[in-house]
Design a protein around this motif. Structure first.
Motif, PDB file in Angstrom:
ATOM      1  N   UNK A 118      41.726  54.214  -9.607  1.00  0.00           N
ATOM      2  CA  UNK A 118      42.990  54.231  -9.051  1.00  0.00           C
ATOM      3  C   UNK A 118      43.132  52.634  -8.859  1.00  0.00           C
ATOM      4  N   UNK A 119      42.719  51.857  -8.549  1.00  0.00           N
ATOM      5  CA  UNK A 119      42.770  50.353  -8.486  1.00  0.00           C
ATOM      6  C   UNK A 119      43.327  49.895  -9.787  1.00  0.00           C
ATOM      7  N   UNK A 120      42.523  50.203 -10.765  1.00  0.00           N
ATOM      8  CA  UNK A 120      42.886  49.763 -12.052  1.00  0.00           C
ATOM      9  C   UNK A 120      44.183  50.347 -12.731  1.00  0.00           C
ATOM     10  N   UNK A 121      44.726  51.473 -12.593  1.00  0.00           N
ATOM     11  CA  UNK A 121      45.908  51.941 -12.722  1.00  0.00           C
ATOM     12  C   UNK A 121      47.026  51.466 -12.036  1.00  0.00           C
ATOM     13  N   UNK A 122      46.773  51.014 -10.561  1.00  0.00           N
ATOM     14  CA  UNK A 122      47.642  50.249 -10.095  1.00  0.00           C
ATOM     15  C   UNK A 122      48.062  48.857 -10.407  1.00  0.00           C
ATOM     16  N   UNK A 123      46.859  48.120 -10.508  1.00  0.00           N
ATOM     17  CA  UNK A 123      46.891  46.907 -11.353  1.00  0.00           C
ATOM     18  C   UNK A 123      47.638  46.488 -12.774  1.00  0.00           C
ATOM     19  N   UNK A 124      47.694  47.781 -13.212  1.00  0.00           N
ATOM     20  CA  UNK A 124      48.419  47.667 -14.389  1.00  0.00           C
ATOM     21  C   UNK A 124      49.873  48.059 -14.416  1.00  0.00           C
ATOM     22  N   UNK A 125      50.217  48.261 -13.189  1.00  0.00           N
ATOM     23  CA  UNK A 125      51.706  48.645 -12.663  1.00  0.00           C
ATOM     24  C   UNK A 125      52.119  49.949 -12.643  1.00  0.00           C
ATOM     25  N   UNK A 126      51.036  50.869 -12.900  1.00  0.00           N
ATOM     26  CA  UNK A 126      51.348  52.243 -12.946  1.00  0.00           C
ATOM     27  C   UNK A 126      51.654  52.659 -11.453  1.00  0.00           C
ATOM     28  N   UNK A 127      52.824  53.677 -11.319  1.00  0.00           N
ATOM     29  CA  UNK A 127      53.084  54.314 -10.039  1.00  0.00           C
ATOM     30  C   UNK A 127      52.429  55.251  -9.737  1.00  0.00           C
ATOM     31  N   UNK A 128      52.396  55.584  -8.632  1.00  0.00           N
ATOM     32  CA  UNK A 128      51.402  56.666  -8.101  1.00  0.00           C
ATOM     33  C   UNK A 128      52.184  57.839  -7.256  1.00  0.00           C
ATOM     34  N   UNK A 129      51.570  58.911  -7.144  1.00  0.00           N
ATOM     35  CA  UNK A 129      52.196  59.871  -6.143  1.00  0.00           C
ATOM     36  C   UNK A 129      51.251  59.975  -4.797  1.00  0.00           C
ATOM     37  N   UNK A 130      51.971  60.176  -3.773  1.00  0.00           N
ATOM     38  CA  UNK A 130      51.401  60.433  -2.508  1.00  0.00           C
ATOM     39  C   UNK A 130      51.882  61.447  -2.173  1.00  0.00           C
ATOM     40  N   UNK A 131      50.761  62.682  -1.904  1.00  0.00           N
ATOM     41  CA  UNK A 131      51.205  63.806  -1.558  1.00  0.00           C
ATOM     42  C   UNK A 131      50.093  64.479  -0.662  1.00  0.00           C
ATOM     43  N   UNK A 132      50.708  65.627   0.179  1.00  0.00           N
ATOM     44  CA  UNK A 132      49.734  66.165   1.176  1.00  0.00           C
ATOM     45  C   UNK A 132      49.034  67.297   0.261  1.00  0.00           C
ATOM     46  N   UNK A 133      47.736  67.444   0.872  1.00  0.00           N
ATOM     47  CA  UNK A 133      46.980  68.529   0.154  1.00  0.00           C
ATOM     48  C   UNK A 133      46.450  69.155   1.419  1.00  0.00           C
ATOM     49  N   UNK A 134      46.532  70.700   1.220  1.00  0.00           N
ATOM     50  CA  UNK A 134      46.175  71.459   2.283  1.00  0.00           C
ATOM     51  C   UNK A 134      44.850  71.955   2.179  1.00  0.00           C
ATOM     52  N   UNK A 135      44.255  72.252   3.498  1.00  0.00           N
ATOM     53  CA  UNK A 135      42.886  72.922   3.354  1.00  0.00           C
ATOM     54  C   UNK A 135      43.021  74.152   3.626  1.00  0.00           C
ATOM     55  N   UNK A 136      42.885  75.318   2.939  1.00  0.00           N
ATOM     56  CA  UNK A 136      43.000  76.653   3.305  1.00  0.00           C
ATOM     57  C   UNK A 136      42.024  77.118   4.513  1.00  0.00           C
ATOM     58  N   UNK A 137      40.741  76.745   4.389  1.00  0.00           N
ATOM     59  CA  UNK A 137      39.892  76.914   5.287  1.00  0.00           C
ATOM     60  C   UNK A 137      38.743  75.557   5.697  1.00  0.00           C
ATOM     61  N   UNK A 138      39.118  74.987   6.864  1.00  0.00           N
ATOM     62  CA  UNK A 138      38.459  73.787   7.083  1.00  0.00           C
ATOM     63  C   UNK A 138      36.859  74.109   7.236  1.00  0.00           C
ATOM     64  N   UNK A 139      36.453  75.332   7.426  1.00  0.00           N
ATOM     65  CA  UNK A 139      35.028  75.571   7.593  1.00  0.00           C
ATOM     66  C   UNK A 139      34.175  75.700   6.297  1.00  0.00           C
ATOM     67  N   UNK A 140      35.295  75.836   5.058  1.00  0.00           N
ATOM     68  CA  UNK A 140      34.340  75.946   3.890  1.00  0.00           C
ATOM     69  C   UNK A 140      34.474  74.575   3.097  1.00  0.00           C
ATOM     70  N   UNK A 141      33.835  74.371   2.030  1.00  0.00           N
ATOM     71  CA  UNK A 141      33.703  73.339   1.223  1.00  0.00           C
ATOM     72  C   UNK A 141      35.076  72.947   0.632  1.00  0.00           C
ATOM     73  N   UNK A 142      35.181  71.472   0.557  1.00  0.00           N
ATOM     74  CA  UNK A 142      36.367  71.271  -0.143  1.00  0.00           C
ATOM     75  C   UNK A 142      36.219  71.066  -1.479  1.00  0.00           C
ATOM     76  N   UNK A 143      36.617  72.200  -2.114  1.00  0.00           N
ATOM     77  CA  UNK A 143      36.482  72.368  -3.302  1.00  0.00           C
ATOM     78  C   UNK A 143      38.025  72.978  -3.908  1.00  0.00           C
ATOM     79  N   UNK A 144      38.198  72.960  -5.293  1.00  0.00           N
ATOM     80  CA  UNK A 144      39.667  73.256  -5.626  1.00  0.00           C
ATOM     81  C   UNK A 144      40.094  74.614  -5.317  1.00  0.00           C
ATOM     82  N   UNK A 145      39.259  75.805  -5.149  1.00  0.00           N
ATOM     83  CA  UNK A 145      39.835  77.038  -4.531  1.00  0.00           C
ATOM     84  C   UNK A 145      40.077  76.911  -3.301  1.00  0.00           C
TER      85      UNK A 145
END
Length: 184
Positions: A118-145
């Motif tokens: 992330x730092x390497x890309x930012x240092x190159x002047x690349x913009x980034x997106x900041x976005x919310x990520x929801x957790x469907x079930x906080x009791x389950x592992x944080x995996x893509x599903x």
């Protein structure tokens, strides 16, 4: 927090939320403030990275991996707010700013590859997106599903600072992360 990298696209820094409805309302308001521009005019993202001051509380805390990690601090862009106030005729000695900031401790149990990329890309002047990520079930592992990833609420940013904890001065809003939080 979650890093997303895909060749040919700007990096994404996702903030994880148990309550995605709240996240959507926050990011919707920020998107309206952006008017299609970068959110840097009102938000500031800072990484506070090792080394930390020798007496910093994280070095003695197991739940902070004994200082092996870093903080991400998100708050208002105070410098831009002051500039806007001055441009509108408010004198600095008459200005009163109040702010709310948030920070997150990030363990480096699995190394620093994502932060470094992330730092390497930012240092190159690349913009980034900041976005919310929801957790469907906080009791389950944080995996893509178990995540809600929706680019509709993403906002573009260009700036981020990476500051060693030992270089944080008293007048820096990030100083708060170096003070042990009070338990209520």
């Amino acid at each position: 927090m979650l890093y997303l990298f895909q060749p040919g696209y700007c990096p994404v820094l996702g903030l994880l939320f148990d309550n995605y409805e709240v996240a959507k309302s926050i990011f919707s308001a920020w998107k309206k403030m952006c008017h299609g521009e970068s959110a840097d005019s009102f938000l500031k993202l800072d990484y506070v990275v090792p080394p930390f001051p020798k007496d910093c509380w994280v070095y003695s805390e197991a739940d902070r991996n004994f200082g092996k990690g870093y903080f991400v601090h998100l708050g208002p862009n105070v410098d831009k707010a002051i500039s806007r106030a001055e441009e509108s005729g408010i004198k600095l000695e008459e200005l009163f700013l109040a702010s709310i900031t948030r920070y997150q401790w990030m363990d480096e149990v699995h190394g620093t590859a994502n932060r470094d990329m992330f730092k390497k890309l930012i240092d190159q002047g690349v913009p980034y997106l900041l976005m919310p990520i929801g957790i469907r079930n906080p009791k389950k592992p944080i995996i893509e599903e178990n995540l809600i990833i929706d680019f509709e609420y993403a906002i573009e940013m260009n700036e981020v600072t990476f500051t060693p904890g030992t270089a944080i001065k008293e007048d820096n809003m990030c100083k708060a992360v170096l003070n042990k939080p009070e338990r209520v």
